[in-house]
Design a protein around this motif. Structure first.
Motif, PDB file in Angstrom:
ATOM      1  N   LEU A 226       0.843  -1.206   0.000  1.00 42.76           N
ATOM      2  CA  LEU A 226       0.000   0.000   0.000  1.00 42.76           C
ATOM      3  C   LEU A 226       0.877   1.255   0.000  1.00 42.76           C
ATOM      4  CD1 LEU A 226      -2.988  -0.786   2.433  1.00 42.76           C
ATOM      5  CD2 LEU A 226      -3.018  -0.696  -0.058  1.00 42.76           C
ATOM      6  N   SER A 227       2.021   1.148   0.652  1.00 44.40           N
ATOM      7  CA  SER A 227       2.943   2.278   0.686  1.00 44.40           C
ATOM      8  C   SER A 227       3.483   2.542  -0.732  1.00 44.40           C
ATOM      9  CB  SER A 227       4.069   1.925   1.667  1.00 44.40           C
ATOM     10  OG  SER A 227       5.007   2.915   1.692  1.00 44.40           O
ATOM     11  N   HIS A 228       3.783   1.471  -1.432  1.00 49.26           N
ATOM     12  CA  HIS A 228       4.237   1.591  -2.830  1.00 49.26           C
ATOM     13  C   HIS A 228       3.110   2.187  -3.693  1.00 49.26           C
ATOM     14  CE1 HIS A 228       6.132   0.687  -6.616  1.00 49.26           C
ATOM     15  NE2 HIS A 228       5.117  -0.095  -6.968  1.00 49.26           N
ATOM     16  N   PHE A 229       1.904   1.695  -3.476  1.00 49.71           N
ATOM     17  CA  PHE A 229       0.729   2.205  -4.210  1.00 49.71           C
ATOM     18  C   PHE A 229       0.606   3.724  -3.980  1.00 49.71           C
ATOM     19  CE2 PHE A 229      -4.227   2.117  -4.358  1.00 49.71           C
ATOM     20  CZ  PHE A 229      -4.230   2.353  -5.719  1.00 49.71           C
ATOM     21  N   ALA A 230       0.774   4.127  -2.714  1.00 46.99           N
ATOM     22  CA  ALA A 230       0.668   5.556  -2.386  1.00 46.99           C
ATOM     23  C   ALA A 230       1.760   6.347  -3.089  1.00 46.99           C
ATOM     24  CB  ALA A 230       0.766   5.748  -0.866  1.00 46.99           C
ATOM     25  N   ASP A 231       2.977   5.803  -3.145  1.00 45.79           N
ATOM     26  CA  ASP A 231       4.077   6.503  -3.828  1.00 45.79           C
ATOM     27  C   ASP A 231       3.766   6.694  -5.315  1.00 45.79           C
ATOM     28  OD1 ASP A 231       5.454   6.574  -1.479  1.00 45.79           O
ATOM     29  OD2 ASP A 231       6.783   4.886  -1.954  1.00 45.79           O
ATOM     30  N   VAL A 232       3.246   5.636  -5.932  1.00 48.18           N
ATOM     31  CA  VAL A 232       2.947   5.729  -7.371  1.00 48.18           C
ATOM     32  C   VAL A 232       1.806   6.735  -7.617  1.00 48.18           C
ATOM     33  CG1 VAL A 232       2.297   4.432  -9.451  1.00 48.18           C
ATOM     34  CG2 VAL A 232       3.748   3.361  -7.726  1.00 48.18           C
TER      35      VAL A 232
END
Ligand SMILES: Nc1ncnc2c1ncn2[C@@H]1O[C@H](COP(=O)(O)OP(=O)(O)OP(=O)(O)O)[C@@H](O)[C@H]1O
Ligand SMILES: O=C(O)[C@H](O)CO
Length: 375
Positions: A226-232
């Motif tokens: 989810l953290s990666h999703f937020a970054d993207v």
């Protein structure tokens, strides 16, 4: 004399509407000419669709969608009486209750079915959505819902991600060019059951992952994803939502709704008050009756009777609250709009008997309160 009868449901005993009608029966037994306005309430969670549909003479719509594990399920949503508003509980299509405990796995579960419900309602021509989120089986940041609405999430080889919170870690490109264009013209309001952020120790995966079947290791992966999703999302859409209140509701569906559908997250009870027109009814009423299965110290934290009493307090209308059970710590309610809190039980019984006799007990308690009012 005008009574506004605005209870929540008494869980496992009676729906909000049945509770309101029981109150009406009690009132009419003493004041046959009284005006009784029945306003079945809810707090954005379970029962919200039913209450708003019955209040507005709307209709329930059933349709087949993909459930959390991609299986076929029959989900339902409400179309309000004016025909312009759809009320959707995400749990109907993507809820935890739809999967057996041993099959729960948030690496795999998808919110796709919730997106299909939105699409179905768009086809009916609605211009406004109220979406209740919570009770989800998912931890996919709303990606599945967005895929159903035409958004594409691709890995670095340009391949569409499969369903679940697991594949999100491989997200490389978000393509919104296929997003259903009707979305631009509709308003999304979201009744959120929690205020957790998307990620971190207090985020969607850490707090609600375990109840969806996540092990400690899975929670770690889900949070990273989810953290990666937020970054993207931040990089490609310019949307920085990871730490906003409610972004972590329903496995990050809150975040997906805010970032892609421009949704506004609100407290469920505030939305229900607005959609039922409760305030207009209470203005000019003589008494407000509210209630819930259990009135306790939690009631003060935004539960339905508290919301109802807050509106009544604004107009100095007295509030009588009825409960199947009165817990400890209710005293602060007396300073917050509650004039009286009444337990409806006639005597010591089993819980089963109490739940079965809810309507009769509530009608009798309401009648007795009215007898006091009449003295
Ligand atoms: N008719 C009744 N008579 C006695 N007790 C009741 C009755 N109806 C419900 N209750 C009690 O209230 C409890 C349910 O409380 P309530 O309806 O407030 O739901 P909740 O889960 O506490 O709240 P929420 O729905 O806001 O999460 C039941 O478990 C039961 O103990
Ligand atoms: O669905 C969930 O994750 C919880 O109800 C919190 O929103």
């Amino acid at each position: 004399m005008k009574f506004v009868l605005a209870p929540d449901s008494f869980k496992e005993s009676m729906t909000a509407r049945k509770a309101a009608l029981a109150m009406e029966k009690g009132v009419k037994a003493v004041f046959p000419d009284a005006e009784c306005v029945v306003v079945p309430m809810a707090d954005g969670g379970e029962g919200t669709v039913e209450s708003l549909v019955s209040m507005t003479n709307g209709e329930m719509i059933k349709t087949e969608v993909l459930g959390p594990l991609g299986e076929s399920v029959i989900a339902e949503y409400g179309l309000l009486g004016e025909g312009q508003t759809a009320v959707i509980e995400m749990a109907s299509a993507s809820g935890l209750e739809l999967i057996k405990p041993e099959d729960r796995n948030p690496l795999l579960t998808t919110s796709y079915g919730t997106g299909q419900l939105i699409k179905h309602a768009l086809d009916k021509g609605v211009s406004r959505f109220l979406i209740g989120i919570g009770g989800s089986a998912t931890n996919d940041g709303g990606a599945g819902m967005l895929q159903a609405l035409g958004v594409s999430f691709k890995d670095e080889n340009g391949k569409e991600l499969s369903f679940g919170g697991g594949p999100l870690g491989r997200l490389h490109t978000i393509d919104v060019s296929g997003l259903d264009e009707r979305i631009q013209h509709v308003k999304f309001e979201v009744a959120c059951d929690v205020t957790n952020p998307l990620i971190g120790n207090n985020g969607a995966s850490a707090i609600f992952g375990p109840q969806k079947g996540a092990t400690v290791d899975m929670v770690h992966v889900l949070d990273q994803n989810l953290s990666h999703f937020a970054d993207v999302m931040k990089e490609q859409l310019g949307q920085d939502i990871a730490h906003l209140d409610g972004a972590g509701a329903a496995g990050g569906l809150g975040a997906g709704l805010m970032a892609f559908l421009n949704a506004e997250l609100k407290k469920g009870i505030d939305l229900v008050i607005e959609y039922t027109g409760l305030e207009e009814q209470i203005r000019g009423a003589d008494y407000v009756f509210t209630g819930e299965g259990s009135i306790d110290a939690q009631t003060l934290f935004g539960k339905t009777p508290y919301g109802v009493a807050s509106v009544a307090k604004k107009y100095s209308v007295p509030v009588i609250a009825f409960a199947g059970r009165i817990g400890n710590g209710v005293e602060p309610l007396y300073d917050n709009g509650f004039n009286v809190i009444i337990g409806i039980l006639k005597g010591v019984t089993t819980l089963e008997e109490a739940l079965d006799s809810g309507e009769a007990n509530l009608a009798f308690a309401a009648e007795n309160i009215c007898r006091v009012l009449k003295i």
